[in-house]
Design an enzyme around this catalytic site. Structure first.
Site, PDB file in Angstrom:
ATOM      1  N   ASP A   1     -58.111   2.031   2.399  1.00 57.44           N
ATOM      2  CA  ASP A   1     -58.343   3.435   2.132  1.00 57.44           C
ATOM      3  C   ASP A   1     -59.831   3.665   2.423  1.00 57.44           C
ATOM      4  OD1 ASP A   1     -58.067   6.049   0.955  1.00 57.44           O
ATOM      5  OD2 ASP A   1     -59.048   5.234  -0.831  1.00 57.44           O
TER       6      ASP A   1
ATOM      7  N   ALA B   1     -55.940   9.654   3.630  1.00 59.15           N
ATOM      8  CA  ALA B   1     -55.408  11.023   3.659  1.00 59.15           C
ATOM      9  C   ALA B   1     -56.420  11.990   4.253  1.00 59.15           C
ATOM     10  CB  ALA B   1     -55.071  11.465   2.240  1.00 59.15           C
TER      11      ALA B   1
ATOM     12  N   ASP C   1     -58.298   2.752  -4.162  1.00 57.91           N
ATOM     13  CA  ASP C   1     -58.907   3.100  -5.457  1.00 57.91           C
ATOM     14  C   ASP C   1     -58.104   4.167  -6.197  1.00 57.91           C
ATOM     15  OD1 ASP C   1     -59.589   5.199  -3.656  1.00 57.91           O
ATOM     16  OD2 ASP C   1     -61.147   5.853  -5.046  1.00 57.91           O
TER      17      ASP C   1
HETATM   18  C1  G6P Z   1     -58.867  11.184   0.364  1.00 57.68           C
HETATM   19  C2  G6P Z   1     -59.577  11.535  -0.935  1.00 57.68           C
HETATM   20  C3  G6P Z   1     -59.075  12.848  -1.486  1.00 57.68           C
HETATM   21  C4  G6P Z   1     -59.141  13.923  -0.427  1.00 57.68           C
HETATM   22  C5  G6P Z   1     -58.302  13.530   0.775  1.00 57.68           C
HETATM   23  C6  G6P Z   1     -58.367  14.551   1.893  1.00 57.68           C
HETATM   24  O1  G6P Z   1     -57.621  10.716   0.090  1.00 57.68           O
HETATM   25  O2  G6P Z   1     -59.392  10.529  -1.894  1.00 57.68           O
HETATM   26  O3  G6P Z   1     -59.868  13.170  -2.593  1.00 57.68           O
HETATM   27  O4  G6P Z   1     -58.676  15.163  -0.930  1.00 57.68           O
HETATM   28  O5  G6P Z   1     -58.792  12.284   1.275  1.00 57.68           O
HETATM   29  O6  G6P Z   1     -59.667  14.553   2.426  1.00 57.68           O
HETATM   30  P1  G6P Z   1     -60.261  15.600   3.444  1.00 57.68           P
HETATM   31  O7  G6P Z   1     -61.541  14.942   3.865  1.00 57.68           O
HETATM   32  O8  G6P Z   1     -59.287  15.727   4.577  1.00 57.68           O
HETATM   33  O9  G6P Z   1     -60.442  16.882   2.728  1.00 57.68           O
HETATM   34 MG    MG Z   2     -59.570   6.639  -2.128  1.00 54.38          MG
END
Ligand code: G6P
Ligand code: MG
Length: 215
Positions: free
Chosen positions: A10, A116, A171
């Protein structure tokens, strides 16, 4: 010989501490809408896509917005987030990460990213870590977010490695669930009390070695 042939990471909170910037930018949005966001509430947002995170935050504040307004607010949050991220340098890579990835390279263990975030590549470039990753599965590629296993299954496929031979470093609770659903070894980076479902939990990568993943 270890069972693990590929490691999937991640990004936010594992490779680099962007979680604090996500929190700062989301908190500002909440404040603008007239409520606060606690660190504990922020925990629920880890690993969750931008638009899903916004829905969770709006539910916390009991605020309803039109679809158009949601897109506007999320875009604003992202601009603020990226501005904060631009302060980062390679020194912001979390302690021990580079040494662990170097060890994996040395052992010919494949390395992939499963995040993500739609900002994954920009952030990896910023901290000069992009070249470590043989594949990047990010928020622009997935159609189902964590805890769905899609992100890590795509990573394993890209690396030509069966899920049973992959380890995931995460995490977030949703990310650990995603790794388990994918049939991979789930390594939690953080606190045992939060990441109880993980197979192994470590506070970080300092002093962590490939052999700690078991035989
Ligand atoms: C990661 C983070 C999240 C975040 C997501 C989307 O998974 O842990 O907190 O909302 O990514 O991120 P972005 O940069 O596309 O807004
Ligand atoms: Mg993370």
């Amino acid at each position: 010989m270890s069972l693990i042939k590929a490691c999937l990471f991640d990004l936010d909170g594992v490779i680099v501490d962007t979680a604090k910037y996500h929190y700062q930018a989301w908190r500002q949005l909440a404040n603008e809408l007239g409520f606060d966001l606690t660190l504990e509430q922020n925990e629920q947002l880890k690993g969750i896509s931008r638009m899903e995170s916004l829905d969770i935050i709006l539910a916390i504040g009991g605020v309803e917005l039109s679809e158009e307004e949601k897109v506007r607010r999320a875009t604003e949050k992202n601009a603020r987030y990226l501005e904060l991220c631009m302060q980062m340098t390679p020194e912001d890579t979390l302690p021990g990460v580079r040494a662990f990835l170097d060890e994996l390279k040395h052992r010919s263990v494949k390395i992939g990213l499963g995040s993500a975030s739609k900002n994954a590549k920009v952030i990896l470039e910023r901290i000069d870590m992009l070249s470590y990753f043989e594949t990047i599965v990010d928020g622009n590629r997935i159609t189902r977010g964590k805890p769905d296993p899609q992100v890590f299954l795509l990573g394993a496929e890209d690396l030509n490695t069966p899920p049973a031979n992959c380890a995931v470093f995460e995490d977030a609770v949703a990310g650990i669930q995603s790794a388990i659903a994918a049939g991979m070894l789930a390594v939690g980076i953080g606190e045992k009390s939060v990441l109880a479902e993980a197979d192994i939990v470590v506070p970080g990568f300092v002093g962590f070695h490939f052999s700690d993943l078991g035989d």
